[in-house]
Motif scaffolding. Structure first.
Motif, PDB file in Angstrom:
ATOM      1  N   LEU A 106       1.183  -1.131  -0.545  1.00 54.39           N
ATOM      2  CA  LEU A 106      -0.102  -0.275  -0.148  1.00 54.39           C
ATOM      3  C   LEU A 106       1.082   1.447   0.227  1.00 54.39           C
ATOM      4  O   LEU A 106       0.245   2.463  -0.320  1.00 54.39           O
ATOM      5  N   LYS A 107       1.796   1.136   1.019  1.00 53.33           N
ATOM      6  CA  LYS A 107       2.786   1.928   0.880  1.00 53.33           C
ATOM      7  C   LYS A 107       3.545   2.954  -0.743  1.00 53.33           C
ATOM      8  O   LYS A 107       3.680   4.183  -1.082  1.00 53.33           O
ATOM      9  N   GLU A 108       3.907   1.456  -1.451  1.00 53.69           N
ATOM     10  CA  GLU A 108       4.023   1.337  -3.134  1.00 53.69           C
ATOM     11  C   GLU A 108       2.987   2.034  -3.308  1.00 53.69           C
ATOM     12  O   GLU A 108       3.230   2.842  -4.779  1.00 53.69           O
ATOM     13  N   LEU A 109       2.044   1.640  -3.387  1.00 50.45           N
ATOM     14  CA  LEU A 109       0.934   2.466  -4.528  1.00 50.45           C
ATOM     15  C   LEU A 109       0.851   3.678  -4.253  1.00 50.45           C
ATOM     16  O   LEU A 109       0.286   4.188  -5.271  1.00 50.45           O
ATOM     17  N   VAL A 110       0.766   4.082  -3.012  1.00 53.33           N
ATOM     18  CA  VAL A 110       0.659   5.850  -2.755  1.00 53.33           C
ATOM     19  C   VAL A 110       1.905   6.274  -3.381  1.00 53.33           C
ATOM     20  O   VAL A 110       1.574   7.585  -3.586  1.00 53.33           O
ATOM     21  N   ALA A 142      -2.226   7.561 -12.469  1.00 54.23           N
ATOM     22  CA  ALA A 142      -2.525   7.516 -11.337  1.00 54.23           C
ATOM     23  C   ALA A 142      -3.833   6.919 -10.821  1.00 54.23           C
ATOM     24  O   ALA A 142      -3.634   6.434 -10.067  1.00 54.23           O
ATOM     25  N   ASN A 143      -4.623   7.646 -11.779  1.00 53.40           N
ATOM     26  CA  ASN A 143      -6.376   6.814 -11.808  1.00 53.40           C
ATOM     27  C   ASN A 143      -5.962   5.054 -11.351  1.00 53.40           C
ATOM     28  O   ASN A 143      -6.926   4.707 -10.761  1.00 53.40           O
ATOM     29  N   THR A 144      -5.525   4.659 -12.427  1.00 55.15           N
ATOM     30  CA  THR A 144      -5.115   2.788 -12.012  1.00 55.15           C
ATOM     31  C   THR A 144      -4.907   3.025 -10.970  1.00 55.15           C
ATOM     32  O   THR A 144      -5.767   2.382 -10.453  1.00 55.15           O
ATOM     33  N   LYS A 145      -3.678   2.777 -10.580  1.00 57.93           N
ATOM     34  CA  LYS A 145      -3.470   2.616  -9.576  1.00 57.93           C
ATOM     35  C   LYS A 145      -4.087   3.086  -8.029  1.00 57.93           C
ATOM     36  O   LYS A 145      -4.512   2.616  -7.078  1.00 57.93           O
ATOM     37  N   GLN A 146      -5.020   4.236  -8.227  1.00 56.69           N
ATOM     38  CA  GLN A 146      -5.785   4.996  -7.600  1.00 56.69           C
ATOM     39  C   GLN A 146      -7.002   3.493  -6.830  1.00 56.69           C
ATOM     40  O   GLN A 146      -7.248   3.584  -5.984  1.00 56.69           O
ATOM     41  N   LYS A 147      -7.212   3.782  -7.830  1.00 61.02           N
ATOM     42  CA  LYS A 147      -8.710   2.240  -8.211  1.00 61.02           C
ATOM     43  C   LYS A 147      -7.825   0.618  -7.109  1.00 61.02           C
ATOM     44  O   LYS A 147      -8.421   0.382  -7.036  1.00 61.02           O
ATOM     45  N   GLU A 148      -6.676   0.679  -7.882  1.00 63.55           N
ATOM     46  CA  GLU A 148      -6.113  -0.689  -6.810  1.00 63.55           C
ATOM     47  C   GLU A 148      -5.356  -0.007  -5.902  1.00 63.55           C
ATOM     48  O   GLU A 148      -6.142  -1.104  -5.117  1.00 63.55           O
ATOM     49  N   PHE A 149      -5.559   0.587  -5.447  1.00 62.36           N
ATOM     50  CA  PHE A 149      -5.387   1.372  -3.702  1.00 62.36           C
ATOM     51  C   PHE A 149      -7.025   0.847  -3.363  1.00 62.36           C
ATOM     52  O   PHE A 149      -7.126   0.289  -2.288  1.00 62.36           O
ATOM     53  N   ASP A 150      -7.793   1.697  -3.480  1.00 65.28           N
ATOM     54  CA  ASP A 150      -9.255   1.784  -3.073  1.00 65.28           C
ATOM     55  C   ASP A 150      -9.945   0.609  -3.086  1.00 65.28           C
ATOM     56  O   ASP A 150     -10.731   0.003  -2.367  1.00 65.28           O
ATOM     57  N   GLU A 151      -9.282  -0.524  -4.212  1.00 67.40           N
ATOM     58  CA  GLU A 151      -9.893  -1.450  -3.830  1.00 67.40           C
ATOM     59  C   GLU A 151      -9.144  -2.562  -3.367  1.00 67.40           C
ATOM     60  O   GLU A 151      -9.636  -4.014  -2.694  1.00 67.40           O
ATOM     61  N   HIS A 152      -7.977  -3.065  -2.969  1.00 68.52           N
ATOM     62  CA  HIS A 152      -7.158  -3.140  -1.652  1.00 68.52           C
ATOM     63  C   HIS A 152      -8.267  -3.570  -0.560  1.00 68.52           C
ATOM     64  O   HIS A 152      -8.781  -3.065   0.252  1.00 68.52           O
ATOM     65  N   PRO A 153      -7.681  -4.921  -0.221  1.00 64.49           N
ATOM     66  CA  PRO A 153      -8.499  -5.922   1.006  1.00 64.49           C
ATOM     67  C   PRO A 153      -8.476  -5.114   2.000  1.00 64.49           C
ATOM     68  O   PRO A 153      -9.792  -4.438   3.056  1.00 64.49           O
ATOM     69  N   LEU A 154      -7.356  -4.447   2.825  1.00 62.24           N
ATOM     70  CA  LEU A 154      -7.142  -4.016   3.687  1.00 62.24           C
ATOM     71  C   LEU A 154      -7.958  -2.327   4.105  1.00 62.24           C
ATOM     72  O   LEU A 154      -8.720  -2.044   4.655  1.00 62.24           O
ATOM     73  N   VAL A 155      -8.134  -2.127   2.785  1.00 65.14           N
ATOM     74  CA  VAL A 155      -8.496  -0.212   2.353  1.00 65.14           C
ATOM     75  C   VAL A 155     -10.010  -0.671   2.881  1.00 65.14           C
ATOM     76  O   VAL A 155     -10.123   0.755   3.218  1.00 65.14           O
ATOM     77  N   ILE A 156     -10.635  -1.438   2.083  1.00 60.29           N
ATOM     78  CA  ILE A 156     -11.619  -1.155   1.756  1.00 60.29           C
ATOM     79  C   ILE A 156     -12.362  -1.525   3.583  1.00 60.29           C
ATOM     80  O   ILE A 156     -13.349  -0.948   4.051  1.00 60.29           O
TER      81      ILE A 156
END
Length: 128
Positions: free
Chosen positions: A45-49, A78-92
């Motif tokens: 997640l840090k890498e995604l951010v 950036a939007n692709t990475k943001q979507k990946e971040f938003d859909e990460h199970p821990l973030v949910i």
């Protein structure tokens, strides 16, 4: 009179400490803190951010240098990475726990506000 106010403030401080302790022991708050720590320590997640930030900075620079195609591509990445971040199970789970904790704190705040206002109204009524 001054001594009485000090004692009153001390009583409020102790009550506040007790409330904060009880909130810290509440399962909703504990659960939120646990998931927040997991999110904070998750390397992926840090890498995604960092990747999102990097692409956003690139987009700003490309816009500054009037490179619209490169800007669009940086924004898309950036939007692709943001979507990946938003859909990460821990973030949910984190966001769900955040809502639960916020709801609890809003409820407690509402109760405190109501009790304080009721107490003030009662004092005003007694003075009349």
């Amino acid at each position: 009179m001054e001594n009485r106010e000090f004692q009153y403030e001390e009583k409020i401080a102790k009550s506040l400490d007790m409330l904060l302790t009880q909130l810290g022991e509440n399962e909703v708050i504990k659960s939120y803190k646990e998931i927040a720590q997991k999110v904070d320590q998750h390397e992926g997640l840090k890498e995604l951010v960092e990747s999102i930030k990097r692409h956003q900075k690139d987009a700003v620079q490309y816009a500054h240098y009037d490179k619209p195609e490169a800007e669009k591509e940086a924004i898309r990445l950036a939007n692709t990475k943001q979507k990946e971040f938003d859909e990460h199970p821990l973030v949910i789970v984190y966001r769900e726990k955040l809502v639960e904790a916020n709801d609890l704190l809003q409820y407690v705040t509402h109760l405190l506000e109501k009790n304080v206002n009721d107490g003030l109204e009662e004092k005003i009524e007694h003075k009349k």
